[in-house]
Design a protein around this motif. Sequence first.
Motif, PDB file in Angstrom:
ATOM      1  N   UNK A  69      -5.006   3.421 -11.231  1.00 41.91           N
ATOM      2  CA  UNK A  69      -4.414   2.260 -10.590  1.00 41.91           C
ATOM      3  C   UNK A  69      -4.313   2.930  -9.151  1.00 41.91           C
ATOM      4  N   UNK A  70      -3.744   4.141  -8.990  1.00 40.53           N
ATOM      5  CA  UNK A  70      -3.399   4.669  -7.637  1.00 40.53           C
ATOM      6  C   UNK A  70      -4.731   4.804  -6.654  1.00 40.53           C
ATOM      7  N   UNK A  71      -6.069   5.353  -7.584  1.00 39.46           N
ATOM      8  CA  UNK A  71      -7.219   5.394  -6.874  1.00 39.46           C
ATOM      9  C   UNK A  71      -7.662   4.054  -6.423  1.00 39.46           C
ATOM     10  N   UNK A  72      -7.561   2.913  -7.166  1.00 40.98           N
ATOM     11  CA  UNK A  72      -7.694   1.727  -6.859  1.00 40.98           C
ATOM     12  C   UNK A  72      -7.095   1.195  -5.875  1.00 40.98           C
ATOM     13  N   UNK A  73      -5.802   1.349  -5.560  1.00 40.38           N
ATOM     14  CA  UNK A  73      -4.982   1.121  -4.405  1.00 40.38           C
ATOM     15  C   UNK A  73      -5.285   1.711  -3.213  1.00 40.38           C
ATOM     16  N   UNK A  74      -5.957   2.838  -3.371  1.00 40.87           N
ATOM     17  CA  UNK A  74      -6.510   3.532  -2.095  1.00 40.87           C
ATOM     18  C   UNK A  74      -7.948   3.401  -1.604  1.00 40.87           C
ATOM     19  N   UNK A  75      -8.494   2.470  -2.636  1.00 40.68           N
ATOM     20  CA  UNK A  75     -10.237   2.260  -2.320  1.00 40.68           C
ATOM     21  C   UNK A  75     -10.409   1.790  -0.922  1.00 40.68           C
ATOM     22  N   UNK A 100      -5.768  -5.866   3.685  1.00 40.72           N
ATOM     23  CA  UNK A 100      -5.724  -4.627   2.994  1.00 40.72           C
ATOM     24  C   UNK A 100      -4.153  -4.549   2.438  1.00 40.72           C
ATOM     25  N   UNK A 101      -4.106  -4.330   1.039  1.00 39.99           N
ATOM     26  CA  UNK A 101      -2.620  -4.448   0.601  1.00 39.99           C
ATOM     27  C   UNK A 101      -1.851  -3.019   0.752  1.00 39.99           C
ATOM     28  N   UNK A 102      -0.546  -3.612   1.232  1.00 40.13           N
ATOM     29  CA  UNK A 102       0.351  -2.414   1.235  1.00 40.13           C
ATOM     30  C   UNK A 102       0.409  -1.498   0.044  1.00 40.13           C
ATOM     31  N   UNK A 103       0.471  -0.296   0.442  1.00 45.17           N
ATOM     32  CA  UNK A 103       0.590   0.661  -0.699  1.00 45.17           C
ATOM     33  C   UNK A 103       2.513   0.821  -1.095  1.00 45.17           C
ATOM     34  N   UNK A 104       2.582   1.329  -2.100  1.00 48.88           N
ATOM     35  CA  UNK A 104       4.001   1.358  -2.559  1.00 48.88           C
ATOM     36  C   UNK A 104       4.394   2.850  -2.150  1.00 48.88           C
TER      37      UNK A 104
END
Length: 475
Positions: free
Chosen positions: A42-48, A1-5
């Motif tokens: 982009x934000x929703x993609x990061x949260x998916x 899971x990629x870290x969030x900014x």
Amino acid sequence: MTALSVFEHKLLKHVRQLGLLSPGDRVVVAVSGGPDSVALLQVLWAWRDRLDLALAVAHVEHGLRGEESLADATFVEQLARQLGLPFFLKRIRLKPLLRERKGESVQAVAREKRYARLQAVAREWGGAKVAVGHTQDDQAETVLLSMMRGSGLAGLSGMPARREPCVIRPFLQVSRSEILQYLDERHCGFRVDSSNENPKYARNRLRREVIPLLKTFNPGVVNVLSRQAAILREEHQYLDDVAKASLESVEVGRTKNRVVWSRAQLLTFPLPIQRRMVLLTVGALWHRPSPLRFETVETVLQHVVDGTSGSSGRFAGLEIVREYDRVTFTKVPAGRNSRVQREWSCVWPFPGSIHWPVTGQTIHGTIKETKTIPSGRNDSVAYLDADRFSHELIVRSWKPGDYFFPYGMGGRRKKIQDFFSDAKIHQAERRTVPLVVAPEGILWVGGYRSDHRFRVTEETRHVAVVRIRSAGKKT
């Protein structure tokens, strides 16, 4: 899971607090191609993965900017394809719609149709929610626009984070500058809508001229206006809840197309709650719900609810009538209402004064024991033989079939419609002209011509003097 900014993490915390998204949600992301909507995607993609979101992209093309609009659609489609997301393109042909709905703003019609298309995509895809990219800056602009229009708490509350039935706004606490910084850090491209520079739109002038000026007084004015909207929204919701509860004691009858109030019970509540009761009742019956003008609400209360028994009014598909202690709101069938958009009828205890709600004018009547009248024409005053008509007067709008005998035409009969045409009174203005009507006939086309049958003659003993004055003038 990629870290969030930091930006993505802060925003996710805010969205969770508001309950805008839940694990497993299916979300249609409205993407115009501009920076706000691209950042939202982009934000929703990061949260998916964290929220187990299923995402789809929807773009609404309005057909107003030619090749530029088509290029926006292509850009968004390519962006969805890069992320491997379903893409939905919906087109609106606004120009024919605007011809049908003359007088309405391009932006208002476009917004209405855009939301309808987005919700249609949500149903088509089986999505539960539609996410749009409105920001804190958009909120500040909305509040200022509402303020300039004289809106009440509903307008000053701005945009809610959740709009029924399925629209969410995750970015309302995010500034445009934060979004641009986020896109720059992620090296994300976006489109620029040239219509955002067009000064004919009030929102654009606010964005480019007014808000920069306000920032010279308070650099944080955008945040202040956004916070004010949140406070006022809570107060607006509280007052609405009070009005809804109060309506239970005021209503004495309700069907699908009719609501009946007890006037006596209504008058036990303060005026602000009465206004909200009008708005709630009209909203429940009106075929095209939208905020009523303050003047219309005041007219309903002052000249129907507080008026003499028999007073009535009609506007935008509703008829309101007071009969003794009952005030009835009725939805008028479409066929009957297509011709009459706004019509009022007020019982006038003559002599005395009455307010004409359509234009804000005041009509004042007196009776004098003299037949001496000034020479020369004055369309704002009518001199009538007070003994030739009963004093049970009504002031109302013109209706098809009305006729009178215009003074100065030797007693010849004329349809009011033909009189209006000869006087070059525009169609839209004809129902604003007050007719003073007695049981014996129309006495005066207010501000234009009295009726020959009720003229002052040598035999006149009592002269009725009827004057019309503009809003704000003293009688």
